[in-house]
Motif scaffolding. Structure first.
Motif, PDB file in Angstrom:
ATOM      1  N   THR A 100       0.805  -1.231   0.000  1.00  0.00           N
ATOM      2  CA  THR A 100       0.000   0.000   0.000  1.00  0.00           C
ATOM      3  C   THR A 100       0.838   1.281   0.000  1.00  0.00           C
ATOM      4  O   THR A 100       0.306   2.352  -0.277  1.00  0.00           O
ATOM      5  N   ASP A 103       0.648   1.684  -3.508  1.00  0.00           N
ATOM      6  CA  ASP A 103      -0.751   1.998  -3.836  1.00  0.00           C
ATOM      7  C   ASP A 103      -1.020   3.488  -3.674  1.00  0.00           C
ATOM      8  O   ASP A 103      -1.764   4.088  -4.453  1.00  0.00           O
ATOM      9  N   ASN A 110      -1.805   2.632  -9.399  1.00  0.00           N
ATOM     10  CA  ASN A 110      -2.955   3.153 -10.144  1.00  0.00           C
ATOM     11  C   ASN A 110      -2.538   4.043 -11.311  1.00  0.00           C
ATOM     12  O   ASN A 110      -3.227   4.089 -12.334  1.00  0.00           O
ATOM     13  N   GLY A 241      -6.110   5.038  -5.391  1.00  0.00           N
ATOM     14  CA  GLY A 241      -7.002   5.165  -6.538  1.00  0.00           C
ATOM     15  C   GLY A 241      -6.621   6.344  -7.413  1.00  0.00           C
ATOM     16  O   GLY A 241      -5.850   7.222  -7.010  1.00  0.00           O
ATOM     17  N   LEU A 284      -8.717   1.519  -9.305  1.00  0.00           N
ATOM     18  CA  LEU A 284      -8.094   1.244  -8.010  1.00  0.00           C
ATOM     19  C   LEU A 284      -7.632  -0.209  -8.018  1.00  0.00           C
ATOM     20  O   LEU A 284      -8.456  -1.115  -8.087  1.00  0.00           O
ATOM     21  N   GLY A 288     -11.115  -3.056  -4.407  1.00  0.00           N
ATOM     22  CA  GLY A 288     -11.516  -1.649  -4.366  1.00  0.00           C
ATOM     23  C   GLY A 288     -12.992  -1.365  -4.198  1.00  0.00           C
ATOM     24  O   GLY A 288     -13.439  -0.243  -4.452  1.00  0.00           O
ATOM     25  N   ALA A 291     -14.281   1.820  -2.403  1.00  0.00           N
ATOM     26  CA  ALA A 291     -14.172   3.150  -3.004  1.00  0.00           C
ATOM     27  C   ALA A 291     -15.246   3.425  -4.055  1.00  0.00           C
ATOM     28  O   ALA A 291     -15.170   4.428  -4.764  1.00  0.00           O
ATOM     29  N   TYR A 303     -15.810   2.490 -13.246  1.00  0.00           N
ATOM     30  CA  TYR A 303     -14.870   2.275 -12.149  1.00  0.00           C
ATOM     31  C   TYR A 303     -14.272   0.883 -12.304  1.00  0.00           C
ATOM     32  O   TYR A 303     -14.989  -0.112 -12.294  1.00  0.00           O
ATOM     33  N   THR A 305     -11.748  -2.047 -10.918  1.00  0.00           N
ATOM     34  CA  THR A 305     -11.074  -2.541  -9.725  1.00  0.00           C
ATOM     35  C   THR A 305     -11.163  -4.059  -9.696  1.00  0.00           C
ATOM     36  O   THR A 305     -11.421  -4.687 -10.733  1.00  0.00           O
TER      37      THR A 305
END
Length: 364
Positions: A100, A103, A110, A241, A284, A288, A291, A303, A305
């Motif tokens: 992360t 991330d 992303n 994200g 993301l 995800g 989110a 979106y 993910t």
């Protein structure tokens, strides 16, 4: 070159301070002070990856996912985690994980997805809070430029798209040293008044140690007065994200086919298609679903993910399309990102892209 030097380079783009609290990042196995013979970059550190590192003479594995996530009370080889740790230790191989921390990097996971999908005008989807700090200190006016410039040199005074930012107030300070003092200005036991400048600068949270060390080194006083506070400002450069735009709006079905091809996935699970061309896309990597509200609030048309559950698809509510392309698939290009970065950083050193496909999910 030492393993620590490779770690320092990785943390330039993925400082561990910005990893999520639940995560386990950094050097998980091995000695950071050993000389690095080569770096193998992977998504998951499995036994086959350690074998690959042995064959390719790489004593440092840089993995996206941490092989050790919870605590290990025993290492007896009863499961794949313990077997990996045992094999790595036996062969003197270090394992480092970014997860992360990468991330939350503006040039991380992303951003790489956006690059593959050719998205433009990229912005962080969920900025991380409490990542901007402010330093206030008091310096003799004659030394203010020296101290201020030293702080600028190590990243102080940066906020958003601006650097060399500071606020300066002129005033008069007073002090009286005791018998054990060694004042640079004035005499011990005598109250002294000095023309001073109050310097205020912002800085990124992960730089706090460097900022303070620089302040103490550049400041002329024996005792340096300072305070550090946390700002509420939104950080445009740190967070999870990302949202971007297609150069040309596409039909939803055509776009999902484009995503399937570009992201090399065997399956795209998606919510109901809506009668609106796709222009704005949120992404993301990994799991995800949490989110989805943020993606809707950002105005995304789609979106992208992974790990979306059945009932999560209902949350699209005809406001956007949710596309689950798989956990591995959203993160697979992360190892390419790290190889590209490290290869540019260390031009005369072996940085190897793992050829092991560690995706545990298979498609018919």
């Amino acid at each position: 070159m030492l393993i620590q030097e490779v770690i320092n380079a990785i943390e330039e783009i993925a400082p561990l301070n910005y990893a999520e609290d639940f995560d386990n990042v950094g050097l998980l196995v091995g000695d950071k002070n050993l000389e690095a013979t080569g770096v193998l970059v992977c998504l998951d550190t499995l036994e086959e990856v350690v074998e690959e590192a042995i064959k390719k003479n790489c004593n440092l594995i840089v993995s996206f996912h941490p092989i050790i996530f919870g605590g290990l009370k025993k290492i007896t080889g009863k499961n794949y985690v313990e077997r990996v740790v045992l094999k790595a230790i036996k062969n003197n191989i270090a394992i480092y994980a970014t997860h992360t921390a990468l991330d939350n990097s503006i040039v991380g996971v992303n951003d790489k997805i956006c690059e593959v999908l050719e998205l433009q005008n990229r912005q962080i989807l969920i900025p991380q809070k409490n990542t901007i700090k402010k330093l206030l200190t008091f310096v003799p006016t004659q030394d203010a430029d020296k101290v201020r410039n030293a702080l600028f040199e190590v990243g102080g005074g940066s906020i958003g798209n601006y650097d060399h930012c500071s606020f300066n107030v002129q005033g008069k300070g007073s002090f009286k040293g005791n018998e054990d003092s060694n004042p640079v200005i004035g005499e011990k036991g005598v109250t002294h008044f000095e023309e001073e400048t109050q310097i205020g600068i912002t800085f990124a949270r992960h730089l706090e140690g460097k900022i303070l060390n620089t302040l103490f080194a550049a400041h002329p006083y024996e005792e340096v007065a300072y305070e550090i506070t946390t700002l509420e400002n939104t950080n445009q450069h740190i967070g999870i994200g990302m949202i971007g735009e297609l150069e040309t709006a596409q039909n939803p079905l055509d776009f999902l086919k484009f995503v399937k091809e570009r992201m090399q996935t065997g399956c795209v699970r998606h919510s109901k298609l809506i009668d609106k061309k796709v222009k704005k896309v949120a992404v993301l990597g990994g799991s995800g679903a949490f989110a989805i509200p943020n993606a809707i609030a950002s105005g995304a048309d789609v979106y992208i993910t992974g790990d979306v559950k059945y009932h999560d698809f209902y949350k699209a509510e005809n406001k956007m399309i949710i596309a689950d392309i798989g956990h591995y698939e959203t993160e697979q290009f992360t190892k390419n990102l790290l190889v590209e970065f490290l290869t540019k950083k260390f031009t005369n050193f072996a940085v190897v892209l793992s050829v092991c496909n560690t995706n545990p999910v298979k498609y018919l």
